[in-house]
Motif scaffolding. Structure first.
Motif, PDB file in Angstrom:
ATOM      1  N   PRO A  78       0.821  -1.219   0.000  1.00  0.00           N
ATOM      2  CA  PRO A  78       0.000   0.000   0.000  1.00  0.00           C
ATOM      3  C   PRO A  78       0.856   1.271   0.000  1.00  0.00           C
ATOM      4  CG  PRO A  78      -0.524  -1.423   1.891  1.00  0.00           C
ATOM      5  CD  PRO A  78       0.448  -2.162   1.045  1.00  0.00           C
ATOM      6  N   THR A  79       2.010   1.186   0.694  1.00  0.00           N
ATOM      7  CA  THR A  79       2.908   2.334   0.794  1.00  0.00           C
ATOM      8  C   THR A  79       3.287   2.892  -0.579  1.00  0.00           C
ATOM      9  OG1 THR A  79       3.803   1.302   2.754  1.00  0.00           O
ATOM     10  CG2 THR A  79       5.095   3.081   1.811  1.00  0.00           C
ATOM     11  N   VAL A  83      -2.463   5.499  -4.802  1.00  0.00           N
ATOM     12  CA  VAL A  83      -3.835   5.766  -4.370  1.00  0.00           C
ATOM     13  C   VAL A  83      -3.801   6.109  -2.886  1.00  0.00           C
ATOM     14  CG1 VAL A  83      -4.854   4.193  -6.044  1.00  0.00           C
ATOM     15  CG2 VAL A  83      -4.296   3.353  -3.765  1.00  0.00           C
ATOM     16  N   ASN A  84      -4.770   6.859  -2.422  1.00  0.00           N
ATOM     17  CA  ASN A  84      -4.870   7.154  -0.996  1.00  0.00           C
ATOM     18  C   ASN A  84      -6.294   6.918  -0.529  1.00  0.00           C
ATOM     19  OD1 ASN A  84      -2.358   9.256  -1.699  1.00  0.00           O
ATOM     20  ND2 ASN A  84      -2.219   8.103   0.196  1.00  0.00           N
ATOM     21  N   MET A  85      -6.398   6.686   0.772  1.00  0.00           N
ATOM     22  CA  MET A  85      -7.676   6.225   1.302  1.00  0.00           C
ATOM     23  C   MET A  85      -8.170   7.139   2.425  1.00  0.00           C
ATOM     24  SD  MET A  85      -8.690   2.387   1.855  1.00  0.00           S
ATOM     25  CE  MET A  85      -9.853   1.746   3.016  1.00  0.00           C
ATOM     26  N   PHE A  87     -10.484   6.627   5.603  1.00  0.00           N
ATOM     27  CA  PHE A  87     -11.010   5.485   6.340  1.00  0.00           C
ATOM     28  C   PHE A  87     -12.354   5.800   6.982  1.00  0.00           C
ATOM     29  CE2 PHE A  87      -6.590   4.704   5.831  1.00  0.00           C
ATOM     30  CZ  PHE A  87      -6.453   3.334   5.759  1.00  0.00           C
ATOM     31  N   ALA A  91      -9.385   7.687  11.013  1.00  0.00           N
ATOM     32  CA  ALA A  91      -7.989   7.357  11.322  1.00  0.00           C
ATOM     33  C   ALA A  91      -7.088   8.582  11.314  1.00  0.00           C
ATOM     34  CB  ALA A  91      -7.456   6.286  10.366  1.00  0.00           C
ATOM     35  N   VAL A  92      -7.579   9.667  11.895  1.00  0.00           N
ATOM     36  CA  VAL A  92      -6.758  10.864  12.050  1.00  0.00           C
ATOM     37  C   VAL A  92      -5.807  10.617  13.221  1.00  0.00           C
ATOM     38  CG1 VAL A  92      -6.823  13.300  12.651  1.00  0.00           C
ATOM     39  CG2 VAL A  92      -8.546  12.361  11.115  1.00  0.00           C
ATOM     40  N   PHE A  93      -4.523  10.920  13.037  1.00  0.00           N
ATOM     41  CA  PHE A  93      -3.541  10.642  14.102  1.00  0.00           C
ATOM     42  C   PHE A  93      -3.828  11.523  15.315  1.00  0.00           C
ATOM     43  CE2 PHE A  93      -1.009   9.917  10.087  1.00  0.00           C
ATOM     44  CZ  PHE A  93      -1.256   8.553  10.077  1.00  0.00           C
ATOM     45  N   TYR A 104       1.709  14.789   7.056  1.00  0.00           N
ATOM     46  CA  TYR A 104       2.378  13.520   7.383  1.00  0.00           C
ATOM     47  C   TYR A 104       2.864  12.758   6.155  1.00  0.00           C
ATOM     48  CZ  TYR A 104       3.145   8.909   9.409  1.00  0.00           C
ATOM     49  OH  TYR A 104       3.710   7.711   9.802  1.00  0.00           O
ATOM     50  N   GLY A 105       1.954  12.587   5.183  1.00  0.00           N
ATOM     51  CA  GLY A 105       2.284  11.799   3.996  1.00  0.00           C
ATOM     52  C   GLY A 105       3.397  12.424   3.155  1.00  0.00           C
ATOM     53  N   ARG A 152      -5.542  15.134   4.159  1.00  0.00           N
ATOM     54  CA  ARG A 152      -4.343  14.321   4.332  1.00  0.00           C
ATOM     55  C   ARG A 152      -4.123  13.402   3.133  1.00  0.00           C
ATOM     56  NH1 ARG A 152      -4.417  10.315   9.372  1.00  0.00           N
ATOM     57  NH2 ARG A 152      -5.824   9.246   7.947  1.00  0.00           N
ATOM     58  N   ALA A 153      -5.233  12.905   2.567  1.00  0.00           N
ATOM     59  CA  ALA A 153      -5.119  12.020   1.407  1.00  0.00           C
ATOM     60  C   ALA A 153      -4.904  12.830   0.126  1.00  0.00           C
ATOM     61  CB  ALA A 153      -6.364  11.158   1.285  1.00  0.00           C
ATOM     62  N   LYS A 156      -1.441  14.277  -1.089  1.00  0.00           N
ATOM     63  CA  LYS A 156      -0.510  13.361  -1.760  1.00  0.00           C
ATOM     64  C   LYS A 156      -0.712  13.356  -3.283  1.00  0.00           C
ATOM     65  CE  LYS A 156       1.652  10.217  -0.043  1.00  0.00           C
ATOM     66  NZ  LYS A 156       3.102  10.067   0.145  1.00  0.00           N
TER      67      LYS A 156
END
Lengths: 365, 274
Positions: A78-79, A83-85, A87, A91-93, A104-105, A152-153, A156
């Motif tokens: 996935p890394t 594509v980015n997801m 959730f 899933a926010v840190f 972050y990314g 966040r997605a 990228k």
């Protein structure tokens, strides 16, 4: 709307089995075009999330291949997938601020600081979170956390954005607002969106194209309008909205046109329908049915008397449940255009239901 | 009657005599010995049986007792090394138990947690037998190894409990955003584990610092720890010096436990703030 005809995601004969007994995704083929807003729609447990997670790379394929922009990514982590997801749980840190989350990314792949700063700012503006850069997630509402996950997605610049039931945790009002916002966002950035949802209204209102899944298989891929008006099976017809189904007892051709016989209505002529296939059911949407006290005189309408059994008032509409003399249950939905209209319907009252036979959708299963 | 019973709130039970006496006895038996120990550490009497007056001289004496110093330094050294090692190993164990499904996991988990429940004396005898078999001379090393061994499960349990509330999607999101597994661990998983690590480490530290039975069995010449030194001093006579030294140990343990609880409640507050 899709800008090009380029295929961005190609799912080829993909099967996913868990253990030896559970087949979550069953021989799925799918082509998603660049710039599309695509929805995977189906009841829970139909395999739609598994399919999305396979595109993201979180689940391995048992069989088949997935191509992203022409490259086979079936064995790519996935890394390293473009594509980015977003959730379902966002899933926010939790220990990072909005700004840190969004950046972050870019940080983990060593993007220069100046570029990170400008791209993060751009992404935060895009999802309208300006002013909240230094907040921690526990000081944000659900809708705001959702925006952080989106930014966040998107920061990228993925080729495809995957959204796993992104609106399911929001309340109804906010969900509707976010639906519009997601469509606006998708049009702005031009990135292909694939959204997984079990909410048919959500899929219909947002997507350009929808794939309806049931039991691991794709049952129909079509535009929202085609899906609703011309479902290909009774499962799809029933899953998307309400539907009245009639059993076909006899199939014939009269004057070159398809004639289907239904117990309650007799022979129904369906002009322009493929006569080579066998049909077992006729589907009719409740809002296509007109309700009247007297038998309509217009020629060419299907009309049937029925007794009102239940009147369910939901504000803008009333759902009326009828029973014919033969015991067939039919539902009709009518707009409450007049304030006091619905009071006229009395339970047990005999009324006439009528519709144009062109509204019938013949089904083969 | 029934209405009154319904309206009883939890604190109302303290109005009942039997409840109050049970509470009183409990507190008395728990804390009276400790409080009298602390009080008598200030007693100006060699025999330390009757109160003779206030003094700090036994604290002074304890602080100037070189053997006591050495024992305390040993204890700190052992506790330091064993805490560090046990925390790393225990955290890895707790994480592995949370993360992976593997054959025989159930029995493995049971065995891992066994040192928590089996009597310390059995563990001590087993340790001595083990060190005899592998022919390692008893001393600081054997004590440290033993402390690491019995601390690991405690740390693992704390980490495991902490990880139960972890949202796996966070790690997936990190990987999805382009982070390597190592980056994901340090940026996402580790910050979440931190309160558990602090709590586990402090637990391991206090367990090691005041352990007697296992230490007594696995110690050799010149490897006296603080609790063992105090025990040997008591065997001659209970002087206020022993009380003073014990009081210092109580204060250290109490401070560390308070710190652990504070760290834990602080992190919980951070997460639940909405």
């Amino acid at each position: 709307m899709p800008d090009t005809d380029k295929t961005i995601i190609s799912v080829q004969d993909v099967t996913k089995r868990f253990g030896s007994t559970v087949t979550a995704v069953d021989n799925v083929n799918l082509e998603i075009k660049e710039g599309e807003f695509f929805a995977l729609l189906g009841p829970s447990g139909c395999g739609k999330t598994t399919l999305l997670r396979m595109i993201a790379g979180f689940e391995t394929l048992t069989e088949g291949a997935i191509l992203i922009d022409g490259d086979d990514v079936s064995s790519v982590e996935p890394t390293h997938r473009p594509v980015n997801m977003v959730f379902q749980s966002y899933a926010v840190f939790p220990h990072m601020t909005v700004e840190e989350n969004v950046g972050y990314g870019l940080r983990v792949v060593g993007t220069p600081k100046a570029e990170i700063d400008s791209r993060v700012k751009e992404a935060i503006d895009l999802v309208r979170l300006s002013g909240l850069e230094q907040r921690k997630p526990n000081k944000l509402s659900g809708g705001q956390q959702q925006r952080v996950a989106l930014a966040r997605a998107l920061v990228k610049k993925p080729k495809v954005l995957l959204l796993d039931e992104p609106l399911s945790a929001l309340d109804a009002k906010l969900r509707e607002a976010m639906q519009l916002e997601l469509v606006r966002l998708q049009e702005n950035v031009g990135i292909t969106f694939i959204i997984v949802t079990h909410d048919q209204k959500e899929a219909l209102s947002m997507a350009n194209r929808i794939a309806v899944m049931g039991d691991g298989k794709i049952l129909q891929i079509a535009s929202p309008k085609t899906l609703y008006e011309y479902p290909s099976s009774s499962f799809v017809a029933d899953f998307i909205g309400q539907v009245n189904l009639f059993d076909v007892t006899e199939q014939g051709i009269a004057h070159g046109e398809l004639t289907l016989t239904v117990d309650e209505l007799g022979a129904v002529v369906l002009p322009g329908v493929d006569t080579s296939r066998t049909y077992h059911k006729l589907a009719l949407r409740p809002e296509k049915i007109g309700v009247a006290r007297d038998k309509p005189s217009e020629i060419g309408l299907v009309a049937i008397p029925a007794k009102l059994v239940e009147d369910s008032y939901i504000g803008d509409q009333s759902h009326l449940y009828f029973e014919t003399a033969g015991g067939k249950a039919l539902s009709a939905s009518v707009q409450n255009r007049d304030r006091d209209d619905h009071h006229l319907n009395k339970r047990g009252e005999k009324m006439w239901l009528y519709w144009h036979p062109a509204h019938f959708q013949p089904l083969s299963d | 009657m029934s209405r009154r019973r319904l309206n009883v709130n939890p604190l109302d039970y303290s109005r009942k005599l039997w409840m109050r006496s049970a509470m009183g006895f409990t507190f008395f038996f728990l804390y009276f010995p400790i409080i009298s120990l602390i009080i008598f550490s200030f007693n100006d009497s060699k025999r330390n049986i009757t109160w003779q007056g206030f003094t700090l001289k036994y604290y002074e004496k304890a602080f100037n007792n070189n053997q006591l110093h050495e024992a305390f330094a040993n204890s700190l050294l052992i506790a330091g090394i064993s805490t560090l090692t046990a925390t790393v190993l225990g955290a890895m164990l707790g994480l592995a138990l949370y993360r992976f499904r593997f054959p025989m996991q159930g029995p493995y988990e049971g065995i891992v947690h066994l040192p928590i429940v089996i009597p310390e004396i059995c563990l001590a005898v087993a340790m001595v037998a083990f060190f005899a078999t592998v022919e390692v001379p008893l001393g600081l090393v054997t004590i440290t190894v033993s402390h690491i061994a019995f601390s690991i499960p405690f740390v693992a349990v704390v980490i495991r409990a902490r990880m139960a509330g972890f949202n796996r999607s966070l790690e997936e999101a990190s990987a999805d955003l382009g982070a390597s597994q190592w980056q994901t661990f340090w940026n996402v998983t580790f910050p979440y584990m931190k309160p558990g690590l602090v709590a586990g480490a402090l637990l391991a530290f206090t367990l090691s610092l005041d352990d007697f039975v296992i230490t007594f069995f696995t110690s050799g010449p010149g490897s006296t720890t603080f609790p063992i030194k105090i025990y040997s001093m008591v065997r001659f006579s209970v002087t206020p010096e022993v009380n003073a030294a014990s009081t210092v140990l109580i204060v250290i343990t109490l401070a560390l436990t308070t710190l652990a609880l504070w760290v834990q409640s602080k992190s919980q507050r951070n997460e639940s703030n909405a």
